[in-house]
Design a protein around this motif. Structure first.
Motif, PDB file in Angstrom:
ATOM      1  N   SER A 252       0.845  -1.198   0.000  1.00 23.83           N
ATOM      2  CA  SER A 252       0.000   0.000   0.000  1.00 23.83           C
ATOM      3  C   SER A 252       0.879   1.245   0.000  1.00 23.83           C
ATOM      4  O   SER A 252       2.102   1.165   0.132  1.00 23.83           O
ATOM      5  N   LEU A 253       0.248   2.393  -0.133  1.00 17.61           N
ATOM      6  CA  LEU A 253       0.980   3.658  -0.137  1.00 17.61           C
ATOM      7  C   LEU A 253       1.784   3.816   1.151  1.00 17.61           C
ATOM      8  O   LEU A 253       2.926   4.287   1.132  1.00 17.61           O
ATOM      9  N   GLN A 254       1.194   3.398   2.266  1.00 18.96           N
ATOM     10  CA  GLN A 254       1.889   3.523   3.552  1.00 18.96           C
ATOM     11  C   GLN A 254       3.028   2.502   3.665  1.00 18.96           C
ATOM     12  O   GLN A 254       4.046   2.760   4.318  1.00 18.96           O
ATOM     13  N   GLU A 255       2.857   1.345   3.026  1.00 23.01           N
ATOM     14  CA  GLU A 255       3.866   0.289   3.111  1.00 23.01           C
ATOM     15  C   GLU A 255       5.001   0.460   2.101  1.00 23.01           C
ATOM     16  O   GLU A 255       6.060  -0.156   2.241  1.00 23.01           O
ATOM     17  N   MET A 256       4.791   1.296   1.087  1.00 21.93           N
ATOM     18  CA  MET A 256       5.736   1.394  -0.019  1.00 21.93           C
ATOM     19  C   MET A 256       7.151   1.801   0.403  1.00 21.93           C
ATOM     20  O   MET A 256       8.132   1.175  -0.024  1.00 21.93           O
ATOM     21  N   PRO A 257       7.337   2.844   1.253  1.00 27.12           N
ATOM     22  CA  PRO A 257       8.714   3.191   1.654  1.00 27.12           C
ATOM     23  C   PRO A 257       9.447   2.027   2.320  1.00 27.12           C
ATOM     24  O   PRO A 257      10.642   1.821   2.086  1.00 27.12           O
TER      25      PRO A 257
ATOM     26  N   SER B  69       8.802   6.441  -3.663  1.00 27.62           N
ATOM     27  CA  SER B  69       7.425   5.954  -3.602  1.00 27.62           C
ATOM     28  C   SER B  69       6.485   6.922  -4.291  1.00 27.62           C
ATOM     29  O   SER B  69       5.598   6.530  -5.058  1.00 27.62           O
ATOM     30  N   SER B  70       6.683   8.215  -4.038  1.00 27.62           N
ATOM     31  CA  SER B  70       5.826   9.238  -4.639  1.00 27.62           C
ATOM     32  C   SER B  70       6.107   9.390  -6.127  1.00 27.62           C
ATOM     33  O   SER B  70       5.184   9.509  -6.933  1.00 27.62           O
ATOM     34  N   ALA B  71       7.383   9.363  -6.504  1.00 33.26           N
ATOM     35  CA  ALA B  71       7.762   9.613  -7.895  1.00 33.26           C
ATOM     36  C   ALA B  71       7.250   8.532  -8.835  1.00 33.26           C
ATOM     37  O   ALA B  71       6.839   8.815  -9.963  1.00 33.26           O
ATOM     38  N   TYR B  72       7.254   7.280  -8.381  1.00 31.61           N
ATOM     39  CA  TYR B  72       6.876   6.170  -9.261  1.00 31.61           C
ATOM     40  C   TYR B  72       5.451   5.688  -9.056  1.00 31.61           C
ATOM     41  O   TYR B  72       4.997   4.788  -9.765  1.00 31.61           O
ATOM     42  N   GLU B  73       4.762   6.241  -8.078  1.00 28.15           N
ATOM     43  CA  GLU B  73       3.342   5.959  -7.856  1.00 28.15           C
ATOM     44  C   GLU B  73       3.009   4.460  -7.881  1.00 28.15           C
ATOM     45  O   GLU B  73       2.090   4.006  -8.536  1.00 28.15           O
ATOM     46  N   GLY B  74       3.808   3.690  -7.161  1.00 30.97           N
ATOM     47  CA  GLY B  74       3.482   2.276  -7.010  1.00 30.97           C
ATOM     48  C   GLY B  74       3.979   1.360  -8.096  1.00 30.97           C
ATOM     49  O   GLY B  74       3.677   0.158  -8.073  1.00 30.97           O
ATOM     50  N   ASN B  75       4.748   1.860  -9.067  1.00 34.29           N
ATOM     51  CA  ASN B  75       5.273   1.008 -10.137  1.00 34.29           C
ATOM     52  C   ASN B  75       6.515   0.287  -9.610  1.00 34.29           C
ATOM     53  O   ASN B  75       7.631   0.801  -9.657  1.00 34.29           O
TER      54      ASN B  75
END
Length: 367
Positions: A158-163, A186-192
């Protein structure tokens, strides 16, 4: 005593997660059976008119007794359809937890969690093969579970887990990334996940230290090596011709075989986006709900929000004459690439970039 798992069914929308897990399974089995033969089946291998062509796979599954050699068989299935049901039923027929000569890895797109709730039951021959594909797949999974098979449905962080995922991924490469740098990626690649992994690998090859700060990430980004066909497509559809040219130049000026690798990706993503654009012009996506939009774009393989927004904006604002020109020029680029004329393909892409801000380009004649 460790229980042998003859079949792993890996389900996810993210190819990186499936590839990682598949690699783990492959190397684990290969350690125990170094001489194992590796076989790969794709959806097209089973394609046939009316009936799935399973003869080759069935031959590989047949127990040859004492003379059987160990095999690792990986199977790519693109959907929960008749072919997937036929393949899984065939596996259920031949796979046994007593046999350790076969290691099967199934690659599936993401399926509903309900598929993992089916209970194990003994195999039974099908009486009706014209039942709905998803019901047949559930039956096949229950039969395979009875033989110790495992279904793994993997979800991206998830967004919170990505870092945290990025930090863990960096450690696998021997890097230690600052929390701020992980949040920025995490922000730059939006989950890719694939793009993030590629970024970390390049940083690994170019960094002078194992400790990666946000300054190091900015340096990497400033070289424009982050760009992919997604950014190029978005820039063209958003009418940012100059930015599109800069991205194209970056993609085509990298060292090594990057041009050969990038060109088909660029052409494929542009084709998907223009196909989605044509379909979007006939639908009122602005007022559509999240699930409806997600389902619409998933049919074209477009999952990044910024790409979806660029397409919806173009559907409202881009004139038909420009859309027609972009489609025509993309076809010329694809034809040039198929003829191994990369230079001509790039020229076509350059014309597409310029045309979004200067319609006079559409009047130029090809050399």
């Amino acid at each position: 005593m460790q229980i042998f798992v003859p079949v792993f069914i890996l389900s996810s929308d993210d190819p990186l997660l499936k590839n990682d897990r598949s690699s783990e399974i492959y190397h684990s089995y290969k350690e125990k059976h170094p001489d194992s033969e590796y076989l790969l089946f794709t959806y097209s291998d089973f394609a046939s008119s009316g009936q799935s062509n399973l003869a080759v796979l069935e031959n590989e599954l047949i127990d040859g007794g004492l003379f059987t050699s160990n095999k690792i068989i990986k199977i790519y299935l693109k959907d929960i359809d008749k072919t997937a049901a036929d393949v899984l039923m065939l596996l259920a027929k031949y796979i046994s937890k007593q046999r350790d000569d076969l290691q099967i890895i199934i690659d599936l797109p993401r399926i509903a969690a309900s598929f993992n709730k089916v209970s194990a039951k003994p195999f039974a021959e099908e009486s009706k093969k014209n039942r709905k594909a998803d019901l047949r797949v559930k039956d096949a999974i229950s039969y395979l579970k009875n033989q110790n098979a495992v279904l793994e449905i993997m979800y991206p962080p998830s967004l919170q887990e990505m870092p945290g995922w990025i930090s863990s991924r960096a450690r696998r490469l021997g890097l230690y990334i600052d929390p701020d740098a992980a949040v920025f990626l995490s922000s730059a690649y939006e989950g890719n996940l694939t793009a993030i992994d590629q970024c970390l690998q390049i940083v690994k090859m170019t960094a002078k230290t194992e400790k990666i700060t946000i300054k190091d990430i900015f340096t990497y980004f400033s070289k424009d090596s982050r760009f992919s066909g997604f950014e190029l497509t978005d820039a063209i559809l958003d009418g940012q011709g100059l930015r599109a040219l800069n991205i194209l130049n970056s993609l085509c000026s990298l060292e090594g075989n990057s041009l050969t690798t990038n060109l088909p990706l660029i052409l494929s993503r542009l084709d998907n986006a223009l196909s989605a654009l044509a379909a979007a012009k006939t639908q009122n996506l602005r007022n559509a709900g999240f699930q409806e939009k997600t389902a619409f774009f998933a049919g074209f393989g477009i999952r990044l929000p910024q790409s979806q927004n660029a397409i919806m904006k173009a559907a409202l604002q881009m004139p038909d004459i420009l859309i027609n020109y972009l489609n025509k020029t993309l076809a010329c680029a694809s034809k040039a690439y198929s003829s191994f004329d990369n230079k001509a393909a790039i020229l076509c892409l350059q014309r597409m970039c310029v045309a979004v801000n200067d319609f006079s380009v559409m009047n130029l004649k090809e050399l």
